[in-house]
Design an enzyme around this catalytic site. Structure first.
Site, PDB file in Angstrom:
ATOM      1  N   TRP A  67      -6.666  -2.284  -2.069  1.00 54.73           N
ATOM      2  CA  TRP A  67      -6.640  -2.071  -0.619  1.00 54.73           C
ATOM      3  C   TRP A  67      -5.335  -2.515   0.027  1.00 54.73           C
ATOM      4  CZ3 TRP A  67      -5.542  -6.641   1.572  1.00 54.73           C
ATOM      5  CH2 TRP A  67      -5.907  -7.800   0.881  1.00 54.73           C
ATOM      6  N   ASN A  68      -4.543  -3.349  -0.629  1.00 54.03           N
ATOM      7  CA  ASN A  68      -3.418  -3.960   0.079  1.00 54.03           C
ATOM      8  C   ASN A  68      -2.226  -3.022   0.268  1.00 54.03           C
ATOM      9  OD1 ASN A  68      -2.913  -4.045  -2.667  1.00 54.03           O
ATOM     10  ND2 ASN A  68      -2.033  -6.097  -2.648  1.00 54.03           N
ATOM     11  N   LYS A 110      -9.703   6.885  -7.397  1.00 54.59           N
ATOM     12  CA  LYS A 110     -10.745   6.083  -6.755  1.00 54.59           C
ATOM     13  C   LYS A 110     -10.063   4.994  -5.934  1.00 54.59           C
ATOM     14  CE  LYS A 110     -14.243   3.396  -5.850  1.00 54.59           C
ATOM     15  NZ  LYS A 110     -13.393   2.298  -5.329  1.00 54.59           N
ATOM     16  N   PRO A 111      -9.934   5.196  -4.584  1.00 52.83           N
ATOM     17  CA  PRO A 111      -9.318   4.167  -3.748  1.00 52.83           C
ATOM     18  C   PRO A 111     -10.259   2.991  -3.530  1.00 52.83           C
ATOM     19  CG  PRO A 111     -10.107   5.971  -2.387  1.00 52.83           C
ATOM     20  CD  PRO A 111     -10.337   6.378  -3.815  1.00 52.83           C
ATOM     21  N   SER A 130      -7.555  -7.129  -9.578  1.00 50.15           N
ATOM     22  CA  SER A 130      -7.696  -8.471 -10.131  1.00 50.15           C
ATOM     23  C   SER A 130      -7.674  -8.446 -11.651  1.00 50.15           C
ATOM     24  CB  SER A 130      -9.008  -9.099  -9.657  1.00 50.15           C
ATOM     25  OG  SER A 130     -10.118  -8.482 -10.277  1.00 50.15           O
ATOM     26  N   GLU A 138      -2.016  -3.348 -13.732  1.00 51.20           N
ATOM     27  CA  GLU A 138      -1.161  -4.209 -12.903  1.00 51.20           C
ATOM     28  C   GLU A 138      -2.095  -5.167 -12.193  1.00 51.20           C
ATOM     29  OE1 GLU A 138       0.221  -5.892  -9.857  1.00 51.20           O
ATOM     30  OE2 GLU A 138       0.386  -3.891  -8.963  1.00 51.20           O
ATOM     31  N   CYS A 153       0.388  -8.765  -4.690  1.00 47.90           N
ATOM     32  CA  CYS A 153       0.411  -9.362  -6.026  1.00 47.90           C
ATOM     33  C   CYS A 153       1.772  -9.977  -6.361  1.00 47.90           C
ATOM     34  CB  CYS A 153       0.023  -8.326  -7.066  1.00 47.90           C
ATOM     35  SG  CYS A 153       0.991  -6.809  -6.957  1.00 47.90           S
ATOM     36  N   GLU A 187       4.975   0.939 -14.017  1.00 40.50           N
ATOM     37  CA  GLU A 187       4.975   2.037 -13.062  1.00 40.50           C
ATOM     38  C   GLU A 187       6.338   2.094 -12.392  1.00 40.50           C
ATOM     39  OE1 GLU A 187       0.363   2.262 -11.616  1.00 40.50           O
ATOM     40  OE2 GLU A 187       1.633   0.798 -10.610  1.00 40.50           O
TER      41      GLU A 187
END
Length: 489
Positions: free
Chosen positions: A158-159, A182-183, A239, A260, A294, A468
């Site tokens: 979400w961030n 899938k958000p 997470s 990640e 993160c 990425e």
């Protein structure tokens, strides 16, 4: 509605599968909440494993054509999508702030960052070169080509609701893969708006499929993706615990997994650093998205010779930050994403104070209501505190004092994570020495901002596997095929 869009058609309330707007098979929906006000700003389908299999099937059907489409054609689609995202940048920023909470200025920056991946991979699609290997025998010719791995899936946090999707999807589509996205349950509206813009770019139906869900149903979606033999690659950002669970489930079908995960970034200030620049870098590395990234600096290590000066200047700079809803002018620190996040940060600060930390600014909610935690600087931090080993994910900066380079390297590396790290020094020898010694995937030297579409993003240890961004991002969605041609005379 707590926000206004110029193009209201971007506010999509249904999932998008095979080019069609879809409800969940169960018919249930989940609300989207503005973290600044706790108001409902929309709702989306609460999909489950059965819905996921429908999306996977659509991606599989589309793959047959998309994987054989030329790199030039795929590039044109991505360039067109980039133009649509850029043209709709302000509306996308409004959506991000509404459902994520970050200040509008940061949301605008995220849209630009997200769009840069479409532009980058539009070009990289045409550079997926193979190799010709000198043969081991006279009548042989040896070739290596790159082919799309197949149907891929992205599960995003979400961030960064726009950037995390486009960083994954742009690379996958450039490589010739189709995708199921899938958000996060907290931020599906941005994902759906991006998909609407992808459709406008002429992307064929089924190449991109976006499914939504609640926190509970997300587990069913993740399991369905992991168990599907059709899905050949999964890219997950979130997470460490969730990433480990997905990797374990994906092992049954031997998928390529890119993870990640969590971080515990160190921010080191040596005696020979430019302290004013270090303070500005610390602000950027710590308080972006209220500390909810993160790669946010989690532990500040300051050498004893400049410790007091750094703390004084850093505290003064933090005092200038303005807390409030991200939609308000001049706000620099928005709310935490939900009540659970707020309680975690408050608990970490309480633990630090009980273990001897001193507050130079912040430390309590003060008079603000809701999920707003004040920017906080703590001194006298020590390894016994929770914040020394746990990812804070909030606007709290603990400062540890150190004496020697050897000592701080040991402290910085004493963590299960290894995503990002930052340090400030004017000694070029130290710059190389420390950068090579820190156990992490990314290092920022004399800067608090290191993310860019042209460079690899990822970590080591419990911070994940794979990369990425940059030319390396295509590798996650490609297979190498070796071809040996014999009988050549």
């Amino acid at each position: 509605m707590v926000f206004e869009l110029t193009d209201v058609s971007l506010l999509q309330s249904g999932a998008l599968i095979d080019g069609k707007v879809c409800e969940s098979i169960s018919g249930s929906r989940v609300d989207v909440i503005d973290p600044a006000t706790s108001k409902i700003i929309g709702s989306v389908p609460e999909m489950n494993g059965e819905d996921s299999r429908k999306a996977i099937a659509a991606a599989e059907t589309a793959l047959a054509t998309w994987r054989t489409t030329t790199a030039t054609v795929r590039s044109k689609h991505l360039h067109a999508w980039h133009r649509h995202v850029t043209d709709s940048a302000e509306d996308l920023a409004q959506l991000i702030t509404a459902e994520c909470g970050k200040p509008l200025s940061e949301s605008r920056g995220e849209v630009a960052y997200a769009a840069s991946f479409l532009e980058w991979y539009a070009e990289e699609a045409k550079r997926a070169y193979g190799d010709i290997i000198p043969p081991h025998q006279e009548d042989k010719r040896l070739l290596v080509i790159r082919q799309p791995i197949g149907v891929a899936a992205a599960i995003t946090p979400w961030n960064f609701p726009a950037a995390m999707i486009l960083r994954k999807v742009a690379a996958a589509l450039a490589a010739g893969c189709t995708m199921v996205v899938k958000p996060a349950p907290q931020t599906p509206l941005t994902a759906l708006a991006l998909h609407v813009l992808a459709d406008r770019s002429g992307l064929p139906p089924g190449v991109l499929n976006t499914i939504t869900g609640s926190i509970d149903s997300s587990r069913q979606i993740g399991s369905a993706i992991c168990e599907s033999p059709t899905v050949r690659a999964i890219s997950f950002t979130g997470s460490t615990a969730a990433g480990v669970s997905l990797a374990q489930q994906a092992a049954g079908t031997v998928k390529k997994v890119s993870l990640e995960l969590g971080g515990n970034a160190s921010f080191i200030v040596f005696d020979d650093a430019n302290i004013e620049e270090a303070v500005q870098g610390a602000l950027a590395a710590k308080f972006r998205n209220s500390g909810q990234t993160c790669v946010c600096a989690n532990r500040f290590f300051v050498q004893s010779g400049v410790h007091d000066r750094f703390v004084k200047l850093f505290t003064a700079a933090v005092a200038q930050l303005r807390v409030g809803p991200g939609s308000e002018p001049d706000v620099t620190v928005g709310p935490l994403i939900d009540d659970r996040a707020y309680e975690k940060v408050r608990g970490i600060v309480a633990d630090a104070l009980a273990c001897g930390a001193q507050v130079t600014i912040g430390g309590s909610q003060d008079s603000m209501e809701g999920r707003f935690f004040p920017p906080t600087v703590l001194t006298s931090a020590n390894p016994q505190m929770r914040l020394a080993t746990e990812e804070i994910f909030g606007p709290v900066a603990p400062v540890f004092k150190f004496e020697t380079e050897e000592e701080v390297l040991q402290l910085a590396n004493h963590t299960e994570f290894g995503l990002a790290s930052y340090f400030y020094s004017q000694d070029i020898n130290r710059c190389f020495r420390v950068a090579e010694a820190i156990e992490c995937g990314m290092v920022g030297i004399n800067t608090g901002m290191l993310s860019t579409a042209v460079a690899p993003f990822g970590g080591v240890k419990n911070s994940g596997v794979g990369r990425e961004g940059g030319k390396y991002g295509l590798d996650e969605y490609q297979e190498l095929k070796y071809i040996c041609l014999g009988g050549v005379h």
